[in-house]
Design a protein around this motif. Structure first.
Motif, PDB file in Angstrom:
ATOM      1  N   ARG A 183      29.900   3.102   9.896  1.00 26.81           N
ATOM      2  CA  ARG A 183      30.366   1.726  10.110  1.00 26.81           C
ATOM      3  C   ARG A 183      29.784   1.150  11.406  1.00 26.81           C
ATOM      4  O   ARG A 183      29.562   1.856  12.376  1.00 26.81           O
TER       5      ARG A 183
ATOM      6  N   GLY B 172      32.212  -2.855   5.810  1.00 26.26           N
ATOM      7  CA  GLY B 172      33.058  -1.972   6.615  1.00 26.26           C
ATOM      8  C   GLY B 172      32.942  -2.178   8.107  1.00 26.26           C
ATOM      9  O   GLY B 172      33.529  -1.418   8.884  1.00 26.26           O
ATOM     10  N   SER B 173      32.204  -3.198   8.532  1.00 27.64           N
ATOM     11  CA  SER B 173      32.015  -3.415   9.962  1.00 27.64           C
ATOM     12  C   SER B 173      33.272  -3.980  10.611  1.00 27.64           C
ATOM     13  O   SER B 173      34.114  -4.599   9.953  1.00 27.64           O
TER      14      SER B 173
ATOM     15  N   SER C 145      30.963   8.209  11.406  1.00 25.11           N
ATOM     16  CA  SER C 145      31.034   7.146  10.409  1.00 25.11           C
ATOM     17  C   SER C 145      29.830   6.226  10.560  1.00 25.11           C
ATOM     18  O   SER C 145      29.321   6.022  11.666  1.00 25.11           O
TER      19      SER C 145
ATOM     20  N   THR D 228      34.263  -7.315   6.208  1.00 24.04           N
ATOM     21  CA  THR D 228      34.165  -7.208   7.665  1.00 24.04           C
ATOM     22  C   THR D 228      35.532  -7.519   8.239  1.00 24.04           C
ATOM     23  O   THR D 228      36.242  -8.394   7.737  1.00 24.04           O
TER      24      THR D 228
ATOM     25  N   ASP E  22      37.077   8.011   7.617  1.00 28.19           N
ATOM     26  CA  ASP E  22      35.909   8.131   6.739  1.00 28.19           C
ATOM     27  C   ASP E  22      35.606   9.583   6.385  1.00 28.19           C
ATOM     28  O   ASP E  22      35.169   9.877   5.271  1.00 28.19           O
TER      29      ASP E  22
END
Length: 425
Positions: A91, A161-162, A89, A194, A79
């Motif tokens: 995330r 983005g998890s 990040s 995800t 990132d």
């Protein structure tokens, strides 16, 4: 001449060694995580592409959990390079362990309860010093009771983005695997951003996720083989740099050879070898320091391995050869060229003859091998094939290394003989 350490320097080294060698906990520092670049790249590629998920699989002790612990620092690097900005990040990365009592719903509740919502965004963990009202993600969505596939899909949609990591996935009851595979398919079909990462012990993906071929295109398969000698050597090299010490080549080679592709033992032997050098007030680890580490490594091995060995060799009969036969089997497993660790009875002839100091043909120990596959010997070995063509392997991949260290430490076999048998393979 090896560099001498002052008393204070030796004490500092003894305290710092745990930052470079991590035998009891997974490695979480990306700089100390050696090798596995192919697997790390696959993880990065999976997270970068919407609709893809991953399954990491392999034997116990090969570093699967350590790989999951470097996902967060890996994503920080990715990132930062993408945004040209410093800092962590944003995330969401959650990692939880499955166990035999978990259900699909309870395991996801365990994961989602790690996430709180405040200031209109999700974050990991409760922060009482923030001064802001914080509620769990599930409470934010007003979710109560059992979690369904569709409910989880809707909760995950805004978490762009998890990454959700489910370690020891193979411990989940088999009937609870189906909802996970159905969820992965649903997330892939809806292009939800995800990533789910499943981690488990399995020789093949089919054993972990059998009968669910429909998610094949959504699931990146990441096998974790045993580490190469170069990768194990890199663990030691990283520790040398971090601690400001040196390993003699013979010491490094011995640790790598004894580890047999399992990073746990590289960390365990390296840890105690450095402590031994520090006791001598030396900044260089030698072969005797490695030999000194065997006793500590045996005492601090996983209790399940200690129990497995004791169960396998116990006998009230004087002169029973169970310790010698399981040692010969451990050597045979070490030198086996079979990628799954199988060996044949004939492979024990040379090590058994060396251990007993007389020629030992198969008939003298074949019955012992057979008994090691039975409950009364704790199923120490697995057997496949047909009679007269049986092949064996250890049920617990860590057991052969423990057997070797234990046998050397107990004086059952000279270390020089072990070295010769392993080198001649």
């Amino acid at each position: 001449m090896s560099p001498s350490l002052t008393e204070d320097q030796a004490a500092t080294l003894a305290a710092a060694v745990g930052t470079a060698f991590s035998p009891r906990t997974p490695v979480s520092n990306r700089e100390l995580f050696a090798g596995r670049w192919d697997q790390i790249t696959q993880i990065g590629d999976t997270v970068a592409q919407t609709g893809l998920h991953a399954v990491i699989f392999g034997e116990r002790g090969v570093g699967k959990t350590s790989l999951t612990h470097v996902i967060r620092p890996l994503l920080n690097v990715i990132d930062r390079e993408a945004t040209a900005s410093e800092g962590e990040s944003q995330r969401i990365v959650v990692r939880v362990n499955a166990d035999g009592t978990d259900l699909f719903s309870s395991l996801w509740k365990k994961a989602l309860d790690e996430i709180y919502w405040s200031e209109d965004r999700p974050h990991i963990g409760f922060n009482p010093s923030s001064g802001k009202e914080q509620v769990t993600l599930l409470n934010t969505f007003g979710v109560k009771g059992r979690l369904t596939i569709d409910t989880i899909r809707r909760i995950l949609s805004p978490l762009v983005g998890s990454v959700f990591i489910f370690d020891e996935f193979d411990r989940l009851p088999k009937d609870q695997v189906v909802p996970f595979t159905d969820l992965i398919k649903a997330l892939s079909d809806s292009a939800t951003q995800t990533t789910i990462v499943l981690v488990g012990v399995s020789d093949t993906v089919n054993e972990l996720l059998e009968d669910h071929a429909s998610i094949g295109r959504a699931l990146i398969q990441i096998p974790m083989p045993r580490m190469s000698e170069d990768e194990l050597g890199e663990i030691i090299s990283n520790a040398e740099e971090a601690l400001g010490i040196a390993f003699e080549n013979s010491a490094k080679e011995q640790i790598v050879r004894m580890s047999q592709g399992l990073p746990h033992f590289t960390h365990l032997l390296g840890f105690h070898a450095v402590r031994s050098a520090g006791t001598r007030r030396s900044g260089e680890v030698n072969i005797q320091d490695v030999r000194n580490s065997f006793g500590s490594a045996v005492r601090e091995s996983d209790q399940t391995v200690i129990n497995a060995y004791a169960h396998a060799i116990q006998s009230a009969q004087p002169g029973a050869k169970y310790p010698q036969v399981i040692l010969a089997a451990a050597i045979a497993a070490y030198v086996s060229s079979d990628e799954l660790g199988y060996f044949q009875p004939a492979n024990l002839v040379e090590p058994m003859s060396a251990i007993m100091e007389r020629h030992e043909d198969i008939s003298r120990f074949n019955q012992h091998l057979s008994q090691f596959t039975e409950e009364k010997r704790g199923f120490a070995l697995e057997r496949t094939g047909s009679q007269r063509a049986y092949r064996y392997r250890f049920s617990h991949p860590i057991l052969p290394t423990y057997v070797l260290m234990r046998s050397i430490n107990d004086g059952l076999i000279p270390e020089a003989v072990v070295d010769r048998l392993l080198r001649n393979a």
